[in-house]
Design a protein around this motif. Sequence first.
Motif, PDB file in Angstrom:
ATOM      1  N   TRP A 171       0.803  -1.222   0.000  1.00 22.22           N
ATOM      2  CA  TRP A 171       0.000   0.000   0.000  1.00 22.22           C
ATOM      3  C   TRP A 171       0.844   1.283   0.000  1.00 22.22           C
ATOM      4  N   PRO A 172       1.917   1.378   0.787  1.00 19.71           N
ATOM      5  CA  PRO A 172       2.714   2.621   0.757  1.00 19.71           C
ATOM      6  C   PRO A 172       3.184   2.972  -0.652  1.00 19.71           C
ATOM      7  N   ILE A 173       3.712   1.963  -1.397  1.00 16.85           N
ATOM      8  CA  ILE A 173       4.191   2.233  -2.762  1.00 16.85           C
ATOM      9  C   ILE A 173       3.021   2.511  -3.688  1.00 16.85           C
ATOM     10  N   LEU A 174       1.999   1.614  -3.599  1.00 17.02           N
ATOM     11  CA  LEU A 174       0.876   1.708  -4.540  1.00 17.02           C
ATOM     12  C   LEU A 174       0.062   2.988  -4.329  1.00 17.02           C
ATOM     13  N   SER A 175      -0.135   3.395  -3.074  1.00 16.83           N
ATOM     14  CA  SER A 175      -0.952   4.594  -2.833  1.00 16.83           C
ATOM     15  C   SER A 175      -0.238   5.824  -3.382  1.00 16.83           C
ATOM     16  N   ALA A 176       1.084   5.867  -3.234  1.00 19.90           N
ATOM     17  CA  ALA A 176       1.828   7.006  -3.789  1.00 19.90           C
ATOM     18  C   ALA A 176       1.687   7.032  -5.308  1.00 19.90           C
ATOM     19  N   SER A 177       1.738   5.838  -5.923  1.00 19.60           N
ATOM     20  CA  SER A 177       1.580   5.764  -7.377  1.00 19.60           C
ATOM     21  C   SER A 177       0.173   6.158  -7.791  1.00 19.60           C
ATOM     22  N   LEU A 178      -0.808   5.695  -6.989  1.00 16.26           N
ATOM     23  CA  LEU A 178      -2.203   6.039  -7.280  1.00 16.26           C
ATOM     24  C   LEU A 178      -2.378   7.552  -7.281  1.00 16.26           C
ATOM     25  N   LEU A 179      -1.814   8.198  -6.269  1.00 15.77           N
ATOM     26  CA  LEU A 179      -1.927   9.656  -6.184  1.00 15.77           C
ATOM     27  C   LEU A 179      -1.309  10.316  -7.408  1.00 15.77           C
ATOM     28  N   ALA A 180      -0.121   9.812  -7.814  1.00 12.17           N
ATOM     29  CA  ALA A 180       0.563  10.398  -8.970  1.00 12.17           C
ATOM     30  C   ALA A 180      -0.320  10.275 -10.225  1.00 12.17           C
ATOM     31  N   THR A 181      -0.893   9.078 -10.432  1.00 12.70           N
ATOM     32  CA  THR A 181      -1.739   8.871 -11.613  1.00 12.70           C
ATOM     33  C   THR A 181      -3.006   9.732 -11.547  1.00 12.70           C
ATOM     34  N   LEU A 182      -3.612   9.772 -10.364  1.00 12.54           N
ATOM     35  CA  LEU A 182      -4.831  10.577 -10.225  1.00 12.54           C
ATOM     36  C   LEU A 182      -4.536  12.046 -10.483  1.00 12.54           C
ATOM     37  N   TRP A 183      -3.384  12.492 -10.018  1.00 12.87           N
ATOM     38  CA  TRP A 183      -3.023  13.893 -10.205  1.00 12.87           C
ATOM     39  C   TRP A 183      -2.881  14.207 -11.697  1.00 12.87           C
ATOM     40  N   THR A 184      -2.174  13.303 -12.426  1.00 10.47           N
ATOM     41  CA  THR A 184      -2.031  13.473 -13.873  1.00 10.47           C
ATOM     42  C   THR A 184      -3.402  13.481 -14.554  1.00 10.47           C
ATOM     43  N   THR A 185      -4.243  12.515 -14.139  1.00  8.01           N
ATOM     44  CA  THR A 185      -5.581  12.415 -14.729  1.00  8.01           C
ATOM     45  C   THR A 185      -6.368  13.699 -14.505  1.00  8.01           C
ATOM     46  N   LEU A 186      -6.292  14.195 -13.276  1.00  8.15           N
ATOM     47  CA  LEU A 186      -7.048  15.404 -12.939  1.00  8.15           C
ATOM     48  C   LEU A 186      -6.570  16.591 -13.775  1.00  8.15           C
ATOM     49  N   GLU A 187      -5.245  16.721 -13.890  1.00  9.78           N
ATOM     50  CA  GLU A 187      -4.711  17.842 -14.682  1.00  9.78           C
ATOM     51  C   GLU A 187      -5.133  17.730 -16.146  1.00  9.78           C
ATOM     52  N   GLY A 188      -5.022  16.495 -16.689  1.00 11.84           N
ATOM     53  CA  GLY A 188      -5.423  16.274 -18.074  1.00 11.84           C
ATOM     54  C   GLY A 188      -6.910  16.541 -18.260  1.00 11.84           C
ATOM     55  N   PHE A 189      -7.694  16.086 -17.290  1.00 12.25           N
ATOM     56  CA  PHE A 189      -9.146  16.256 -17.375  1.00 12.25           C
ATOM     57  C   PHE A 189      -9.525  17.730 -17.329  1.00 12.25           C
ATOM     58  N   LEU A 190      -8.935  18.460 -16.393  1.00  7.45           N
ATOM     59  CA  LEU A 190      -9.265  19.885 -16.289  1.00  7.45           C
ATOM     60  C   LEU A 190      -8.869  20.628 -17.559  1.00  7.45           C
ATOM     61  N   ALA A 191      -7.672  20.289 -18.072  1.00  5.48           N
ATOM     62  CA  ALA A 191      -7.228  20.938 -19.306  1.00  5.48           C
ATOM     63  C   ALA A 191      -8.180  20.596 -20.449  1.00  5.48           C
ATOM     64  N   ALA A 192      -8.620  19.322 -20.497  1.00  2.51           N
ATOM     65  CA  ALA A 192      -9.536  18.893 -21.559  1.00  2.51           C
ATOM     66  C   ALA A 192     -10.882  19.601 -21.420  1.00  2.51           C
ATOM     67  N   ALA A 193     -11.375  19.686 -20.174  1.00  3.15           N
ATOM     68  CA  ALA A 193     -12.684  20.304 -19.946  1.00  3.15           C
ATOM     69  C   ALA A 193     -12.642  21.779 -20.334  1.00  3.15           C
ATOM     70  N   LEU A 194     -11.642  22.495 -19.793  1.00  5.45           N
ATOM     71  CA  LEU A 194     -11.568  23.925 -20.079  1.00  5.45           C
ATOM     72  C   LEU A 194     -11.269  24.160 -21.557  1.00  5.45           C
ATOM     73  N   GLY A 195     -10.275  23.406 -22.088  1.00 14.20           N
ATOM     74  CA  GLY A 195      -9.887  23.587 -23.486  1.00 14.20           C
ATOM     75  C   GLY A 195     -11.024  23.231 -24.428  1.00 14.20           C
ATOM     76  N   GLY A 196     -11.699  22.101 -24.167  1.00 15.26           N
ATOM     77  CA  GLY A 196     -12.790  21.661 -25.038  1.00 15.26           C
ATOM     78  C   GLY A 196     -13.940  22.652 -25.056  1.00 15.26           C
ATOM     79  N   ILE A 197     -14.326  23.123 -23.859  1.00 18.29           N
ATOM     80  CA  ILE A 197     -15.451  24.066 -23.782  1.00 18.29           C
ATOM     81  C   ILE A 197     -15.060  25.396 -24.431  1.00 18.29           C
ATOM     82  N   ALA A 198     -13.844  25.856 -24.117  1.00 22.51           N
ATOM     83  CA  ALA A 198     -13.399  27.142 -24.659  1.00 22.51           C
ATOM     84  C   ALA A 198     -13.316  27.093 -26.187  1.00 22.51           C
ATOM     85  N   LEU A 199     -12.782  25.993 -26.702  1.00 26.01           N
ATOM     86  CA  LEU A 199     -12.650  25.881 -28.157  1.00 26.01           C
ATOM     87  C   LEU A 199     -14.029  25.805 -28.821  1.00 26.01           C
TER      88      LEU A 199
END
Lengths: 269, 275
Positions: free
Chosen positions: B64-92
Amino acid sequence: MAVSAPLDLDGPPAGQAIRLRAITKAYRSGVLALGPVDLAVRRGEFVSLLGPSGCGKSTALRLIAGLAKPSSGRIEVAAGSPSQRGHSIGFVFQEPTLMPWTSVRHNVGLPLQLAHAPAAEIARRVDAALARVDLSEFAEAYPRELSGGMKMRVSLARALVTDPDILLMDEPFAALDEITRFRLNDDLLALWRELRQTILFVTHSVFESVYLSQRVVVMSPRPGRIAAEFRIEAPEPRGEDFRTSADYAAQCREVSRALAETGSARVRG
Amino acid sequence: MSAREPSEPQPSRLTAARILRVLLPVVVLAAGIAAWDLVVRLNQIPPYILPSPGLVWQTLLADWPILSASLLATLWTTLEGFLAAALGGIALALLFNQSRWVEYSLFPYAVVLQVTPVIAIAPLLLIYLPQETAVVVCAWIVAFFPVLANTTLGLNSVDRNLVGLFQLYGASGLQTLWRLKLPAALPYILGGLRIAGGLSLIGAVVAEIAAGSAGAGSGLAYRIAESGYRLNIPRMFAALLLLSAAGIVIYGLLALLSHLLLRRWHESALGKEQE
């Protein structure tokens, strides 16, 4: 009794609310949809435009509201330039045309909000408009919670909220059942008796046009032209007695015949 | 009314149906896990080929210590990509809606970006961009198109008479956008966002795997790739389990957002409430 008479186009513009001069509207393909039409509506007059579907009567209404431009001719509305028309024209569409995502209160207040009216004034006028159409207790409801007739009354309240001098109504009750339509017809007449706006009412119902209006203008199929006009004689206030009278039936027959003639004339070419 | 009553479902039967809808998938899951376990036990399959469900669970807890840190890293990337997609898609989409010329000029390239497999673009991005940026850009590339397409559809689906009404009352372009077009497009936008949520996770995973093979990274997908090299199959399964769970949670959150925003007025949300 109703008489088909030529339009009095030389009347003083001072007493008129709407004046169409040789208006035509062509489709992009060049086919003529409407006109040429000359029409004068006096201030405070209730006029119905009656005609078969596709005769351009709704187009005429949109032209008067400034939602479309005529291909030729002039439109004079006692309501200023097209950009100012919203303040003195109320428009009621065939569908209720409400914003489903917001409450009845916000739907009715929309014209005032768009004009940046102060919130207190909006609240006051929305309450007054809702009271007029007997929907005060539904101010916070959403459109989907209302029946078809109630939605149409919200639409009417929205058109009334700016206290317009002119009401343009595009087959507003066509989609409703007959019982609801009769009731709304009476409500509309009561409103008009009190406020005396100029009303131009588009309909394809002979009965509705004769029941409601002082003058019925019959239009021919495409290209829509004025085929006949009838002044409707009725005891005021109109109500159930008029609707069931022989006089009403006779005038309906008269208008109906004129409407049928415009159709058959077309078939004969 | 009385004639209709017999055909209307009884309240008790309604609740029973609702319980079944939750219960049945759980039963299927339990049966699946049991069958998996049985197959591993009966055939004595070694863990480096197929670990038992119990071992996967133990590994999940132990790592869990290793996996949870990895989970956070992936979720963070996903969130950033998602927000960029949401804002970029709507704005475009808004830009396309305002100017037809912009739409004509750019739309084909939005399609090109969509149809080119992201797994093929990821290695290139990793060459030209810092790794963290490249991963987010991958998530953005796959997720932004559904937002753009749905928002465009929504903006073009506004009731023509309502547009006329706004015109009649002299609404400014901004008023029409804010009070009419955006609310009317909202159900479509939310539909696009729901798709984008899942896709941005996919984009993040794809980029991490591409980056992982280059020898760096710390996300869940990297853990999967790394565990694969080391034949640590139980950890691969544990990481996969977490990725699935993350996808489900993302979908659930976006569905909830959609429900909360639309429940008072939109048909899509009404059906569920009347059930």
